[in-house]
Design a protein around this motif. Structure first.
Motif, PDB file in Angstrom:
ATOM      1  N   LYS A  19       0.859  -1.346  -0.021  1.00 45.94           N
ATOM      2  CA  LYS A  19       0.100   0.079  -0.197  1.00 45.94           C
ATOM      3  C   LYS A  19       0.685   1.243  -0.271  1.00 45.94           C
ATOM      4  N   GLU A  20       1.965   1.175   0.712  1.00 44.73           N
ATOM      5  CA  GLU A  20       2.573   2.442   0.942  1.00 44.73           C
ATOM      6  C   GLU A  20       3.483   2.904  -0.305  1.00 44.73           C
ATOM      7  N   CYS A  21       3.994   1.736  -1.252  1.00 46.37           N
ATOM      8  CA  CYS A  21       4.548   2.079  -2.309  1.00 46.37           C
ATOM      9  C   CYS A  21       3.811   2.726  -3.331  1.00 46.37           C
ATOM     10  N   GLU A  22       2.612   3.133  -2.987  1.00 44.71           N
ATOM     11  CA  GLU A  22       1.796   3.610  -4.119  1.00 44.71           C
ATOM     12  C   GLU A  22       2.314   5.170  -4.447  1.00 44.71           C
ATOM     13  N   ALA A  23       2.822   5.696  -3.315  1.00 46.89           N
ATOM     14  CA  ALA A  23       3.403   6.987  -3.362  1.00 46.89           C
ATOM     15  C   ALA A  23       4.754   7.138  -4.518  1.00 46.89           C
ATOM     16  N   ASP A  24       5.196   6.022  -4.936  1.00 43.44           N
ATOM     17  CA  ASP A  24       6.223   6.117  -5.866  1.00 43.44           C
ATOM     18  C   ASP A  24       5.644   6.092  -7.043  1.00 43.44           C
ATOM     19  N   PHE A  25       4.389   5.833  -7.285  1.00 40.19           N
ATOM     20  CA  PHE A  25       3.852   5.899  -8.770  1.00 40.19           C
ATOM     21  C   PHE A  25       2.519   6.882  -8.691  1.00 40.19           C
ATOM     22  N   ALA A  26       2.401   7.659  -7.677  1.00 39.68           N
ATOM     23  CA  ALA A  26       1.461   8.544  -7.766  1.00 39.68           C
ATOM     24  C   ALA A  26       0.000   8.170  -7.959  1.00 39.68           C
ATOM     25  N   SER A  27      -0.330   6.817  -7.221  1.00 38.97           N
ATOM     26  CA  SER A  27      -1.423   6.012  -7.677  1.00 38.97           C
ATOM     27  C   SER A  27      -2.050   5.850  -6.272  1.00 38.97           C
ATOM     28  N   ASP A  28      -3.337   5.503  -6.142  1.00 36.29           N
ATOM     29  CA  ASP A  28      -3.996   4.480  -5.133  1.00 36.29           C
ATOM     30  C   ASP A  28      -3.727   3.033  -5.566  1.00 36.29           C
ATOM     31  N   PHE A  29      -3.110   2.386  -4.363  1.00 34.31           N
ATOM     32  CA  PHE A  29      -2.941   0.940  -4.658  1.00 34.31           C
ATOM     33  C   PHE A  29      -3.947   0.345  -3.629  1.00 34.31           C
ATOM     34  N   THR A  30      -4.809   1.104  -2.848  1.00 38.28           N
ATOM     35  CA  THR A  30      -5.552   0.370  -1.886  1.00 38.28           C
ATOM     36  C   THR A  30      -6.458  -0.693  -2.352  1.00 38.28           C
ATOM     37  N   PRO A  31      -7.069  -0.769  -3.435  1.00 36.21           N
ATOM     38  CA  PRO A  31      -8.106  -1.909  -3.949  1.00 36.21           C
ATOM     39  C   PRO A  31      -7.169  -2.895  -4.066  1.00 36.21           C
ATOM     40  N   VAL A  32      -5.992  -2.956  -4.695  1.00 36.38           N
ATOM     41  CA  VAL A  32      -5.129  -4.062  -4.881  1.00 36.38           C
ATOM     42  C   VAL A  32      -4.292  -4.483  -3.648  1.00 36.38           C
ATOM     43  N   ALA A  33      -3.949  -3.784  -2.719  1.00 42.08           N
ATOM     44  CA  ALA A  33      -3.093  -3.866  -1.714  1.00 42.08           C
ATOM     45  C   ALA A  33      -3.699  -4.760  -0.525  1.00 42.08           C
ATOM     46  N   GLN A  34      -5.143  -4.289  -0.237  1.00 44.01           N
ATOM     47  CA  GLN A  34      -5.718  -4.618   0.741  1.00 44.01           C
ATOM     48  C   GLN A  34      -6.304  -6.016   0.538  1.00 44.01           C
ATOM     49  N   LYS A  35      -6.196  -6.679  -0.756  1.00 37.40           N
ATOM     50  CA  LYS A  35      -6.555  -7.994  -1.220  1.00 37.40           C
ATOM     51  C   LYS A  35      -5.491  -8.838  -1.321  1.00 37.40           C
ATOM     52  N   ILE A  36      -4.371  -8.407  -0.880  1.00 29.61           N
ATOM     53  CA  ILE A  36      -3.297  -9.506  -0.931  1.00 29.61           C
ATOM     54  C   ILE A  36      -3.657 -10.661  -0.103  1.00 29.61           C
ATOM     55  N   SER A  37      -3.219 -11.870  -0.812  1.00 26.90           N
ATOM     56  CA  SER A  37      -3.455 -13.042   0.161  1.00 26.90           C
ATOM     57  C   SER A  37      -2.676 -13.908  -0.254  1.00 26.90           C
ATOM     58  N   ARG A  38      -2.303 -15.189   0.652  1.00 28.62           N
ATOM     59  CA  ARG A  38      -1.533 -16.063   0.513  1.00 28.62           C
ATOM     60  C   ARG A  38      -1.986 -17.059  -0.431  1.00 28.62           C
ATOM     61  N   TRP A  39      -1.251 -17.640  -1.543  1.00 32.73           N
ATOM     62  CA  TRP A  39      -2.123 -18.633  -2.443  1.00 32.73           C
ATOM     63  C   TRP A  39      -2.280 -20.100  -1.654  1.00 32.73           C
ATOM     64  N   PRO A  40      -3.612 -20.494  -1.777  1.00 32.15           N
ATOM     65  CA  PRO A  40      -3.848 -21.648  -1.156  1.00 32.15           C
ATOM     66  C   PRO A  40      -2.731 -22.856  -1.345  1.00 32.15           C
ATOM     67  N   GLY A  41      -2.457 -23.322  -0.065  1.00 31.98           N
ATOM     68  CA  GLY A  41      -1.428 -24.320  -0.261  1.00 31.98           C
ATOM     69  C   GLY A  41       0.029 -23.837   0.023  1.00 31.98           C
ATOM     70  N   ALA A  42       0.188 -22.751  -0.084  1.00 33.07           N
ATOM     71  CA  ALA A  42       1.739 -22.251  -0.050  1.00 33.07           C
ATOM     72  C   ALA A  42       1.952 -22.116   1.290  1.00 33.07           C
ATOM     73  N   PRO A  43       3.197 -22.547   1.563  1.00 31.67           N
ATOM     74  CA  PRO A  43       3.942 -22.529   3.059  1.00 31.67           C
ATOM     75  C   PRO A  43       3.842 -21.118   3.654  1.00 31.67           C
ATOM     76  N   ILE A  44       3.792 -21.293   4.889  1.00 28.18           N
ATOM     77  CA  ILE A  44       3.837 -20.194   5.642  1.00 28.18           C
ATOM     78  C   ILE A  44       4.947 -20.207   6.627  1.00 28.18           C
ATOM     79  N   PHE A  45       5.929 -19.150   6.307  1.00 33.08           N
ATOM     80  CA  PHE A  45       7.373 -19.328   7.116  1.00 33.08           C
ATOM     81  C   PHE A  45       7.127 -18.376   8.428  1.00 33.08           C
TER      82      PHE A  45
END
Length: 265
Positions: free
Chosen positions: A239-265
């Motif tokens: 979300k915070e890197c949106e400042a580098d691109f002068a854009s609103d990243f909220t709609p995509v940053a808030q939906k970040i999810s771990r791929w089903p079945g991917a390991p958790i470290f």
């Protein structure tokens, strides 16, 4: 009742004025201006790329913004773009850091010419434009370098190029990543809709995340290395890197999810 020819019917064509058109063995490439925007289209029905004419480096489509969030994951200095389109990713990345080194691989000479003539592609000694098949390029490791980021956005007029879903292509991309590097894919389907592709990702990569753009595009982030950040921190960073691109990243940053079945470290 006869079938409707969507490509010829004005009811289904992109609005705007046709600025230019070129064609090669892979089909036509059109440039269309509508109000403040310029679009590239292969069939005049779907947009392959869109640019704000008075601010070319601004990422217009949400899926492009989602792909750009990968700069938070690694050093983002040596970059490979598979599929140029209108150059949205390249313009945004170069505006953020003019010191990056980028290889751009595009199959169609017509796409390359149109992008260079009408979409303000950056020119730098550190940007190499290559006409080649992405699968052939990524599989050829003779004297080739490795990358911090590989962006793959391989589409034809209205569908994903099949090669991008294959295990062979994914393995070849993984082999060309630097330690800690990431592959970023623009994909049309959620994990549950493409189990064969999902299994290939899980077999090859250690870290897997995804987000869904408002358009429905699924943007996937994949690395052979463990991700050092917990999910909540990853969302905040992206979300915070949106400042580098002068854009609103909220709609995509808030939906970040771990791929089903991917390991958790």
């Amino acid at each position: 009742m006869s079938d409707v020819d969507f490509n010829s019917s004005p009811l289904f064509q992109l609005r705007g004025n046709l600025v230019a058109s070129q064609q090669d063995e892979y089909g036509p490439v059109s440039v269309i201006d509508h109000r403040d925007f310029r679009s590239m289209s292969f069939d005049r029905v779907f947009e392959q790329s869109k640019m704000l004419k008075n601010q070319p480096s601004l990422p217009v489509h949400h899926y492009i913004r989602a792909m750009l969030m990968a700069v938070t994951l690694t050093e983002a200095q040596d970059i490979l773009l598979l599929g140029l389109g209108g150059g949205s990713l390249l313009r945004a990345l170069f505006a953020r850091d003019t010191g990056i080194s980028v290889d751009v691989v595009e199959l169609s000479q017509a796409v390359m010419c149109v992008a260079q003539d009408y979409f303000y592609l950056p020119q730098s000694d550190n940007i190499r434009y290559v006409i080649d098949d992405a699968a052939r390029f990524i599989a050829d490791d003779r004297g080739q370098r490795n990358y911090h980021l590989i962006f793959s956005d391989l589409y034809n007029a209205n569908a994903l190029a099949p090669i991008q879903s294959t295990a062979t292509f994914l393995r070849d991309c993984a082999a060309r990543l630097r330690p800690g590097g990431w592959l970023v894919l623009n994909h049309p389907h959620l994990p549950s809709q493409d189990p064969t592709f999902s299994r290939a990702l899980l077999d090859i990569f250690s870290s897997l995340f995804y987000t869904v753009a408002p358009s429905g595009n699924v943007v996937i982030f994949a690395s052979r290395s463990p991700c050092p950040y917990p999910l909540h921190q990853l969302k905040r960073m992206m979300k915070e890197c949106e400042a580098d691109f002068a854009s609103d990243f909220t709609p995509v940053a808030q939906k970040i999810s771990r791929w089903p079945g991917a390991p958790i470290f």
